[in-house]
Design a protein around this motif. Structure first.
Motif, PDB file in Angstrom:
ATOM      1  N   ASP A   1       0.828  -1.207   0.000  1.00 30.05           N
ATOM      2  CA  ASP A   1       0.000   0.000   0.000  1.00 30.05           C
ATOM      3  C   ASP A   1       0.865   1.261   0.000  1.00 30.05           C
ATOM      4  O   ASP A   1       0.546   2.250  -0.654  1.00 30.05           O
ATOM      5  CB  ASP A   1      -0.921  -0.003   1.225  1.00 30.05           C
ATOM      6  N   ILE A   2       1.970   1.204   0.727  1.00 26.84           N
ATOM      7  CA  ILE A   2       2.909   2.335   0.728  1.00 26.84           C
ATOM      8  C   ILE A   2       3.504   2.516  -0.666  1.00 26.84           C
ATOM      9  O   ILE A   2       3.653   3.638  -1.159  1.00 26.84           O
ATOM     10  CB  ILE A   2       4.021   2.129   1.769  1.00 26.84           C
ATOM     11  N   ALA A   3       3.840   1.399  -1.321  1.00 34.36           N
ATOM     12  CA  ALA A   3       4.399   1.466  -2.677  1.00 34.36           C
ATOM     13  C   ALA A   3       3.391   2.073  -3.650  1.00 34.36           C
ATOM     14  O   ALA A   3       3.756   2.870  -4.525  1.00 34.36           O
ATOM     15  CB  ALA A   3       4.807   0.068  -3.143  1.00 34.36           C
ATOM     16  N   VAL A   4       2.111   1.728  -3.508  1.00 34.71           N
ATOM     17  CA  VAL A   4       1.070   2.298  -4.369  1.00 34.71           C
ATOM     18  C   VAL A   4       0.981   3.808  -4.142  1.00 34.71           C
ATOM     19  O   VAL A   4       0.902   4.595  -5.100  1.00 34.71           O
ATOM     20  CB  VAL A   4      -0.299   1.642  -4.092  1.00 34.71           C
ATOM     21  N   TYR A   5       1.001   4.212  -2.887  1.00 36.96           N
ATOM     22  CA  TYR A   5       0.932   5.646  -2.561  1.00 36.96           C
ATOM     23  C   TYR A   5       2.122   6.389  -3.171  1.00 36.96           C
ATOM     24  O   TYR A   5       1.977   7.460  -3.765  1.00 36.96           O
ATOM     25  CB  TYR A   5       0.919   5.830  -1.050  1.00 36.96           C
ATOM     26  N   LEU A   6       3.312   5.802  -3.028  1.00 34.16           N
ATOM     27  CA  LEU A   6       4.522   6.433  -3.553  1.00 34.16           C
ATOM     28  C   LEU A   6       4.475   6.532  -5.069  1.00 34.16           C
ATOM     29  O   LEU A   6       4.854   7.570  -5.651  1.00 34.16           O
ATOM     30  CB  LEU A   6       5.753   5.637  -3.103  1.00 34.16           C
ATOM     31  N   CYS A   7       3.989   5.499  -5.735  1.00 32.97           N
ATOM     32  CA  CYS A   7       3.912   5.517  -7.200  1.00 32.97           C
ATOM     33  C   CYS A   7       2.931   6.574  -7.690  1.00 32.97           C
ATOM     34  O   CYS A   7       3.124   7.163  -8.758  1.00 32.97           O
ATOM     35  CB  CYS A   7       3.516   4.136  -7.728  1.00 32.97           C
ATOM     36  N   GLN A   8       1.871   6.815  -6.920  1.00 37.20           N
ATOM     37  CA  GLN A   8       0.941   7.884  -7.257  1.00 37.20           C
ATOM     38  C   GLN A   8       1.674   9.226  -7.291  1.00 37.20           C
ATOM     39  O   GLN A   8       1.460  10.050  -8.187  1.00 37.20           O
ATOM     40  CB  GLN A   8      -0.178   7.922  -6.209  1.00 37.20           C
ATOM     41  N   LEU A   9       2.578   9.431  -6.331  1.00 37.43           N
ATOM     42  CA  LEU A   9       3.366  10.667  -6.288  1.00 37.43           C
ATOM     43  C   LEU A   9       4.352  10.725  -7.451  1.00 37.43           C
ATOM     44  O   LEU A   9       4.555  11.786  -8.054  1.00 37.43           O
ATOM     45  CB  LEU A   9       4.113  10.766  -4.962  1.00 37.43           C
ATOM     46  N   PHE A  10       4.964   9.580  -7.785  1.00 37.26           N
ATOM     47  CA  PHE A  10       5.889   9.531  -8.917  1.00 37.26           C
ATOM     48  C   PHE A  10       5.166   9.885 -10.213  1.00 37.26           C
ATOM     49  O   PHE A  10       5.706  10.601 -11.064  1.00 37.26           O
ATOM     50  CB  PHE A  10       6.503   8.134  -9.051  1.00 37.26           C
ATOM     51  N   ASN A  11       3.962   9.361 -10.378  1.00 37.57           N
ATOM     52  CA  ASN A  11       3.197   9.623 -11.601  1.00 37.57           C
ATOM     53  C   ASN A  11       3.022  11.115 -11.829  1.00 37.57           C
ATOM     54  O   ASN A  11       3.141  11.617 -12.947  1.00 37.57           O
ATOM     55  CB  ASN A  11       1.825   8.950 -11.517  1.00 37.57           C
ATOM     56  N   THR A  12       2.742  11.833 -10.734  1.00 39.66           N
ATOM     57  CA  THR A  12       2.514  13.277 -10.834  1.00 39.66           C
ATOM     58  C   THR A  12       3.825  14.040 -10.987  1.00 39.66           C
ATOM     59  O   THR A  12       3.962  14.920 -11.843  1.00 39.66           O
ATOM     60  CB  THR A  12       1.771  13.778  -9.577  1.00 39.66           C
ATOM     61  N   GLU A  13       4.811  13.694 -10.165  1.00 39.59           N
ATOM     62  CA  GLU A  13       6.062  14.456 -10.108  1.00 39.59           C
ATOM     63  C   GLU A  13       6.904  14.274 -11.364  1.00 39.59           C
ATOM     64  O   GLU A  13       7.550  15.212 -11.845  1.00 39.59           O
ATOM     65  CB  GLU A  13       6.862  14.040  -8.867  1.00 39.59           C
ATOM     66  N   PHE A  14       6.919  13.052 -11.931  1.00 41.67           N
ATOM     67  CA  PHE A  14       7.814  12.764 -13.058  1.00 41.67           C
ATOM     68  C   PHE A  14       7.057  12.529 -14.365  1.00 41.67           C
ATOM     69  O   PHE A  14       7.666  12.125 -15.363  1.00 41.67           O
ATOM     70  CB  PHE A  14       8.681  11.545 -12.725  1.00 41.67           C
ATOM     71  N   ASN A  15       5.747  12.757 -14.352  1.00 42.01           N
ATOM     72  CA  ASN A  15       4.931  12.625 -15.558  1.00 42.01           C
ATOM     73  C   ASN A  15       5.097  11.251 -16.207  1.00 42.01           C
ATOM     74  O   ASN A  15       5.387  11.109 -17.401  1.00 42.01           O
ATOM     75  CB  ASN A  15       5.285  13.722 -16.571  1.00 42.01           C
ATOM     76  N   ILE A  16       4.934  10.215 -15.377  1.00 44.65           N
ATOM     77  CA  ILE A  16       4.999   8.838 -15.854  1.00 44.65           C
ATOM     78  C   ILE A  16       3.762   8.107 -15.355  1.00 44.65           C
ATOM     79  O   ILE A  16       2.971   8.661 -14.600  1.00 44.65           O
ATOM     80  CB  ILE A  16       6.269   8.110 -15.352  1.00 44.65           C
ATOM     81  N   GLN A  17       3.608   6.861 -15.781  1.00 41.67           N
ATOM     82  CA  GLN A  17       2.538   6.012 -15.259  1.00 41.67           C
ATOM     83  C   GLN A  17       3.168   4.695 -14.842  1.00 41.67           C
ATOM     84  O   GLN A  17       3.558   3.894 -15.691  1.00 41.67           O
ATOM     85  CB  GLN A  17       1.458   5.788 -16.326  1.00 41.67           C
ATOM     86  N   VAL A  18       3.294   4.474 -13.542  1.00 40.68           N
ATOM     87  CA  VAL A  18       3.906   3.244 -13.044  1.00 40.68           C
ATOM     88  C   VAL A  18       2.856   2.138 -13.077  1.00 40.68           C
ATOM     89  O   VAL A  18       1.848   2.216 -12.375  1.00 40.68           O
ATOM     90  CB  VAL A  18       4.437   3.410 -11.607  1.00 40.68           C
ATOM     91  N   PRO A  19       3.049   1.105 -13.909  1.00 38.37           N
ATOM     92  CA  PRO A  19       2.057   0.029 -13.985  1.00 38.37           C
ATOM     93  C   PRO A  19       2.103  -0.848 -12.741  1.00 38.37           C
ATOM     94  O   PRO A  19       3.063  -0.820 -11.962  1.00 38.37           O
ATOM     95  CB  PRO A  19       2.491  -0.753 -15.231  1.00 38.37           C
ATOM     96  N   GLU A  20       1.054  -1.659 -12.577  1.00 43.19           N
ATOM     97  CA  GLU A  20       0.912  -2.428 -11.337  1.00 43.19           C
ATOM     98  C   GLU A  20       2.074  -3.386 -11.106  1.00 43.19           C
ATOM     99  O   GLU A  20       2.531  -3.561  -9.982  1.00 43.19           O
ATOM    100  CB  GLU A  20      -0.415  -3.195 -11.352  1.00 43.19           C
ATOM    101  N   ASN A  21       2.564  -4.024 -12.164  1.00 47.28           N
ATOM    102  CA  ASN A  21       3.670  -4.964 -11.972  1.00 47.28           C
ATOM    103  C   ASN A  21       4.920  -4.283 -11.441  1.00 47.28           C
ATOM    104  O   ASN A  21       5.675  -4.864 -10.660  1.00 47.28           O
ATOM    105  CB  ASN A  21       3.991  -5.682 -13.285  1.00 47.28           C
ATOM    106  N   GLU A  22       5.148  -3.039 -11.861  1.00 45.72           N
ATOM    107  CA  GLU A  22       6.325  -2.309 -11.385  1.00 45.72           C
ATOM    108  C   GLU A  22       6.170  -1.916  -9.908  1.00 45.72           C
ATOM    109  O   GLU A  22       7.161  -1.750  -9.200  1.00 45.72           O
ATOM    110  CB  GLU A  22       6.536  -1.039 -12.226  1.00 45.72           C
ATOM    111  N   ILE A  23       4.921  -1.763  -9.453  1.00 51.63           N
ATOM    112  CA  ILE A  23       4.698  -1.420  -8.047  1.00 51.63           C
ATOM    113  C   ILE A  23       5.263  -2.509  -7.147  1.00 51.63           C
ATOM    114  O   ILE A  23       5.826  -2.226  -6.083  1.00 51.63           O
ATOM    115  CB  ILE A  23       3.189  -1.211  -7.778  1.00 51.63           C
ATOM    116  N   SER A  24       5.146  -3.764  -7.583  1.00 51.05           N
ATOM    117  CA  SER A  24       5.689  -4.877  -6.788  1.00 51.05           C
ATOM    118  C   SER A  24       7.198  -4.761  -6.626  1.00 51.05           C
ATOM    119  O   SER A  24       7.745  -5.068  -5.567  1.00 51.05           O
ATOM    120  CB  SER A  24       5.337  -6.213  -7.451  1.00 51.05           C
TER     121      SER A  24
END
Length: 466
Positions: free
Chosen positions: A183-206
């Motif tokens: 859940d922490i990784a999902v939250y962090l990836c949400q921030l990455f998506n906004t800050e770095f203009n990317i979309q982290v897919p679910e497999n990368e969250i693992s």
């Protein structure tokens, strides 16, 4: 799941002999007169395992300009030691070289190599990390593993921008076993998506969850330590030997204090338990493990069991303390009429709103969290929640459907819709997620599907022995 040993990850890399490849990589690095900083060794090895395990010939070529000749040489030797068709594959060599870049150091010169990313990138990343750790109430100050986390994220972003998406085998297995970390990784990836203009897919969250697991587990050890007092009186030499073994085995999870007189022992009011070679019955009103100096191995096992029981009890007491006001009978439902994820969230949200716990934005925020990564686990239960922490009250509404609820690609049988106000997730989610993950797993389905009312739910949640 613990993040202590690389062998813990053998199930995720079925085509790799973890032990053999680890030894070979270390040997190659050493023969090239380089070293891996000890605080980043596990993360580097996992990056290489991931790269090898997920390599595909169709992956777009990676720019090798930032990689030094030494790093490319080591990467080439690693690839050419693999027992597969990837030998001499330039792109795989470059990818492993990227893993090594900025991490390994020359043995005779411990100066840091030039970072492949800018100071601005590092500032943005630290902003995201600080936001995430603050949200979950985790302190990671002076954590050596965190020092090189930017290298992993930089490589991740480069891969995503080059269209190189990883497929992580059995990512659901890691997600199910590490609900809180994930859940922490999902939250962090949400921030990455906004800050770095990317979309982290679910497999990368693992993959990010693996790296975070090492960092967070190390931090939680220091913040949630037990206090154990060792009392010695009769056999100084033998006692010292036993106590030394206890300290070596459990120093990472417990503050261990040695005393040798009863007055000093009586001053420790907040100790979790006492380990003694003297019978303290009717003397000290504290849980005591009595050791036999002539059965050392058995005594060490007894201490380990006592520590595990103590940790479980503290976690349960924490959850009970927090949960006295968040569960209620008017927010508990058993029905077979609600069969879909959307209908379940809609129904439970409306009940939370009737209770005065949430505002009009709650459903939108819950669905936004679901869009990042579904909150269903083990084909058994779901934990939908919002990352916004803007609820009016801390509440959990519960729905059980014995026939099952379709939740993305899974079927779940119990749903906990969680509403938390500011700063509550810091205390609630870890204890709650971990206990639910054990009690409501697929293997316990035959037990929790017998829950028929609120009282039996409370009994199962709080009185079950794990």
């Amino acid at each position: 799941m613990a993040f202590k040993d690389l062998e813990d990850f053998s199930d995720y890399f079925p085509h790799i002999n973890i032990e053999n490849l680890t030894n070979k990589i270390k040997e190659i690095i050493k023969l090239n007169n380089c070293i891996i900083p000890p605080y980043y060794e596990k993360n580097l090895l996992i990056n290489i395992f991931i790269t090898i395990n997920l390599f595909d010939e169709s992956i777009q070529s990676i720019d090798s300009q930032i990689i030094s000749n030494t790093e490319l040489k080591i990467a080439s030797e690693i690839v050419n030691n693999l027992n597969n068709s990837s030998k001499n594959n330039t792109n795989l060599i470059n990818m492993i070289g990227c893993c090594l870049n900025g991490i390994i150091k020359e043995n005779q010169n411990d100066l840091a190599t030039q970072k492949p990313y800018s100071e601005e990138f590092e500032l943005k990343l630290n902003k995201c990390l600080n936001n995430a750790f603050s949200h979950f109430g985790i302190s990671v100050e002076n954590n050596n593993l965190l020092k090189f986390f930017p290298d992993h994220i930089f490589n991740l972003i480069q891969r995503l921008r080059n269209g190189n998406y990883c497929y992580f085998p059995d990512s659901n297995n890691l997600k199910d076993n590490c609900i809180y970390i994930y859940d922490i990784a999902v939250y962090l990836c949400q921030l990455f998506n906004t800050e770095f203009n990317i979309q982290v897919p679910e497999n990368e969250i693992s993959l990010i969850a693996i790296h975070l697991g090492f960092i967070i587990e190390e931090s939680l050890k220091t913040s949630e330590k037990l206090t154990i007092v060792l009392y010695s009186n009769n056999h100084p030499l033998i006692d010292n030997f036993i106590f030394k073994n206890i300290k070596e085995r459990h120093n990472d999870i417990a503050n261990i204090i040695v005393v040798n007189n009863l007055y000093q022992l009586s001053t420790f009011k907040s100790t979790d338990f006492i380990v003694s070679t003297v019978n303290l019955n009717n003397i000290i009103d504290k849980k005591t493990i009595l050791l036999n100096p002539f059965q050392i191995e058995q005594d060490l096992i007894s201490v380990e069991i006592a520590i595990k029981e103590c940790i479980k009890l503290k976690e349960l007491n924490t959850l009970k303390e927090i949960s006295t006001t968040i569960f209620s009978e008017n927010l508990f439902f058993c029905t077979t009429d609600i069969k879909t994820k959307e209908d379940t969230i809609q129904f439970l949200s409306s009940k939370l709103k009737q209770d005065g716990a949430v505002n009009d934005n709650f459903i939108k925020n819950v669905l936004q969290r679901e869009s990042l990564s579904p909150t269903c686990f083990m084909n058994s239960f779901a934990l939908p929640h919002s990352f916004q922490e803007d609820s009016i009250k801390n509440r959990i509404s519960v729905l059980i459907n014995k026939n099952g609820i379709k939740w993305d690609n899974q079927t779940v049988y119990i749903v906990f819709l969680i509403s938390t106000s500011k700063n509550t997730a810091k205390r609630l989610n870890k204890a709650l997620f971990e206990r639910i993950g054990k009690l409501f797993s697929d293997t316990n389905k035959h037990k929790f599907l017998n829950i028929s009312d609120y009282d039996s739910f409370q009994t199962y949640l709080f009185d079950s022995i794990l």
